[in-house]
Design a protein around this motif. Structure first.
Motif: not given
Length: 148
Positions: A105-106, A108-110, A119-120, A123, A127, A130
């Protein structure tokens, strides 16, 4: 290949290496040929992508190793990275190009830059969705002997 940085080997400057992925000489487990074609599910495009949010992104590299060593461009840093293969992403928790993230998760979000749309999209999922993607990525492992 022709996309290598300046001064790296070019096609024809080194011998070609090929491996018969169907050879019985290779250790198990092996991929199986289907109609004479061996598909390798790496889940990558092996291309360079800018995945950072700009010059101040902490995930940028301080040196641009895609440029000639010692040149001004070399010292400008880089946010471009070779797409890592997702095959085996379920094997160990060191994610992103630098391996500093401990969760998928970290990582992907970075992703920003060229990866911002992906990424969007991630997001914007709920949940459960994801989590489903992350659980799928965790299944990407090398098969254990005798499981194929």
């Amino acid at each position: 290949n022709p996309y290598n940085p300046y001064l790296n080997l070019r096609p024809g400057q080194a011998p070609t290496v090929s491996v018969d992925l169907t050879s019985d000489d290779l250790p198990q487990p092996r991929l199986k040929a289907n109609n004479g074609v061996v598909m390798v599910p790496l889940y990558t495009d092996f291309k360079l992508h800018d995945i950072c949010s700009g010059a101040d992104d902490p995930n940028r590299e301080n040196l641009n190793q895609h440029m000639m060593a010692g040149s001004p461009a070399f010292f400008e840093g880089s946010g471009k990275f070779l797409t890592r293969r997702l095959w085996m992403s379920g094997e160990k928790p060191n994610y992103f190009h630098h391996g500093q993230f401990t969760t998928i998760r970290e990582a992907i979000l970075n992703h920003f830059g060229e990866a911002l749309a992906a990424q969007q999209a991630f997001s914007s999922l709920d949940s459960y969705q994801q989590g489903s993607i992350i659980e799928f990525l965790k299944t990407l492992r090398l098969s254990q002997k005798g499981t194929q």
